[in-house]
Write a protein that holds these residues in place. Structure first.
Motif, PDB file in Angstrom:
ATOM      1  N   ILE A 162       7.319 -27.332 -37.438  1.00 19.09           N
ATOM      2  CA  ILE A 162       8.547 -27.466 -36.653  1.00 19.09           C
ATOM      3  C   ILE A 162       9.739 -27.005 -37.482  1.00 19.09           C
ATOM      4  O   ILE A 162      10.573 -26.226 -37.008  1.00 19.09           O
ATOM      5  CB  ILE A 162       8.729 -28.920 -36.160  1.00 19.09           C
ATOM      6  N   ALA A 163       9.810 -27.485 -38.715  1.00 18.05           N
ATOM      7  CA  ALA A 163      10.923 -27.103 -39.594  1.00 18.05           C
ATOM      8  C   ALA A 163      10.918 -25.596 -39.841  1.00 18.05           C
ATOM      9  O   ALA A 163      11.979 -24.948 -39.809  1.00 18.05           O
ATOM     10  CB  ALA A 163      10.833 -27.860 -40.916  1.00 18.05           C
ATOM     11  N   TRP A 164       9.739 -25.028 -40.048  1.00 12.87           N
ATOM     12  CA  TRP A 164       9.654 -23.587 -40.303  1.00 12.87           C
ATOM     13  C   TRP A 164      10.127 -22.799 -39.066  1.00 12.87           C
ATOM     14  O   TRP A 164      10.902 -21.867 -39.194  1.00 12.87           O
ATOM     15  CB  TRP A 164       8.223 -23.218 -40.674  1.00 12.87           C
ATOM     16  N   TYR A 165       9.637 -23.186 -37.885  1.00  9.93           N
ATOM     17  CA  TYR A 165      10.030 -22.480 -36.663  1.00  9.93           C
ATOM     18  C   TYR A 165      11.517 -22.639 -36.394  1.00  9.93           C
ATOM     19  O   TYR A 165      12.167 -21.714 -35.906  1.00  9.93           O
ATOM     20  CB  TYR A 165       9.203 -22.947 -35.464  1.00  9.93           C
ATOM     21  N   ARG A 166      12.076 -23.789 -36.679  1.00 13.49           N
ATOM     22  CA  ARG A 166      13.521 -23.979 -36.516  1.00 13.49           C
ATOM     23  C   ARG A 166      14.291 -23.033 -37.411  1.00 13.49           C
ATOM     24  O   ARG A 166      15.290 -22.448 -37.007  1.00 13.49           O
ATOM     25  CB  ARG A 166      13.914 -25.422 -36.785  1.00 13.49           C
ATOM     26  N   SER A 167      13.817 -22.888 -38.657  1.00 14.96           N
ATOM     27  CA  SER A 167      14.510 -21.994 -39.592  1.00 14.96           C
ATOM     28  C   SER A 167      14.409 -20.544 -39.122  1.00 14.96           C
ATOM     29  O   SER A 167      15.357 -19.774 -39.256  1.00 14.96           O
ATOM     30  CB  SER A 167      13.987 -22.153 -41.013  1.00 14.96           C
ATOM     31  N   VAL A 168      13.271 -20.164 -38.572  1.00  8.85           N
ATOM     32  CA  VAL A 168      13.102 -18.805 -38.038  1.00  8.85           C
ATOM     33  C   VAL A 168      14.006 -18.594 -36.847  1.00  8.85           C
ATOM     34  O   VAL A 168      14.639 -17.548 -36.695  1.00  8.85           O
ATOM     35  CB  VAL A 168      11.615 -18.543 -37.680  1.00  8.85           C
ATOM     36  N   ALA A 169      14.087 -19.569 -35.969  1.00 11.28           N
ATOM     37  CA  ALA A 169      14.895 -19.459 -34.757  1.00 11.28           C
ATOM     38  C   ALA A 169      16.384 -19.363 -35.056  1.00 11.28           C
ATOM     39  O   ALA A 169      17.135 -18.767 -34.308  1.00 11.28           O
ATOM     40  CB  ALA A 169      14.608 -20.650 -33.834  1.00 11.28           C
ATOM     41  N   GLU A 170      16.808 -19.947 -36.176  1.00  9.52           N
ATOM     42  CA  GLU A 170      18.229 -19.927 -36.541  1.00  9.52           C
ATOM     43  C   GLU A 170      18.672 -18.569 -37.049  1.00  9.52           C
ATOM     44  O   GLU A 170      19.860 -18.277 -37.089  1.00  9.52           O
ATOM     45  CB  GLU A 170      18.515 -21.020 -37.582  1.00  9.52           C
ATOM     46  N   HIS A 171      17.753 -17.733 -37.454  1.00 10.43           N
ATOM     47  CA  HIS A 171      18.128 -16.427 -38.004  1.00 10.43           C
ATOM     48  C   HIS A 171      18.112 -15.355 -36.978  1.00 10.43           C
ATOM     49  O   HIS A 171      17.564 -15.069 -36.121  1.00 10.43           O
ATOM     50  CB  HIS A 171      17.204 -16.058 -39.172  1.00 10.43           C
TER      51      HIS A 171
END
Length: 120
Positions: free
Chosen positions: A111-120
């Motif tokens: 979840i944290a990884w996908y959130r970081s990807v989505a923010e970029h």
């Protein structure tokens, strides 16, 4: 106060078919019958059904449930054996919970990884 099969099922949160199955495989014995032959469940029966359902819902295999029910019929003499069986089951639940926690941690990492990807 006696309960009909439907009332018993509703109070425990199982289906009537589950109660019939438990009776058929020997988990529920000695259920009284009324004057016309219908099963009536006592508070004791409901307590037993509730415990059996708890054990099953927490992953106890049917074979071990049968053994537990068999030991229940043995009265106080089998209390030590029942305790040992429940302690073993409790350890297995702890192991399952620990495994789920590890899996939950991995999900949270994703979840944290996908959130970081989505923010970029």
């Amino acid at each position: 106060m006696p309960y009909t099969p439907g009332e018993a099922a509703g109070r425990i949160g199982v289906s009537i078919d589950t109660i019939r199955y438990y009776e058929r495989i020997g988990l529920m014995t000695g259920v009284e019958r009324d004057s016309v032959g219908r099963r009536v469940f006592s508070e004791h029966d409901l307590s037993r059904l509730g415990l059996l359902r708890c054990l099953r819902d927490s992953g106890m295999p049917i074979a071990r449930l049968r053994r537990f029910a068999e030991l229940l019929e043995g009265g106080d003499e089998t209390a030590g054996q029942r305790t040992a069986l429940l302690e073993e089951h409790d350890r297995e639940i702890d192991e399952k919970v620990a495994q789920l926690r590890r899996e939950q941690e991995r999900v949270r990492e994703k979840i944290a990884w996908y959130r970081s990807v989505a923010e970029h």
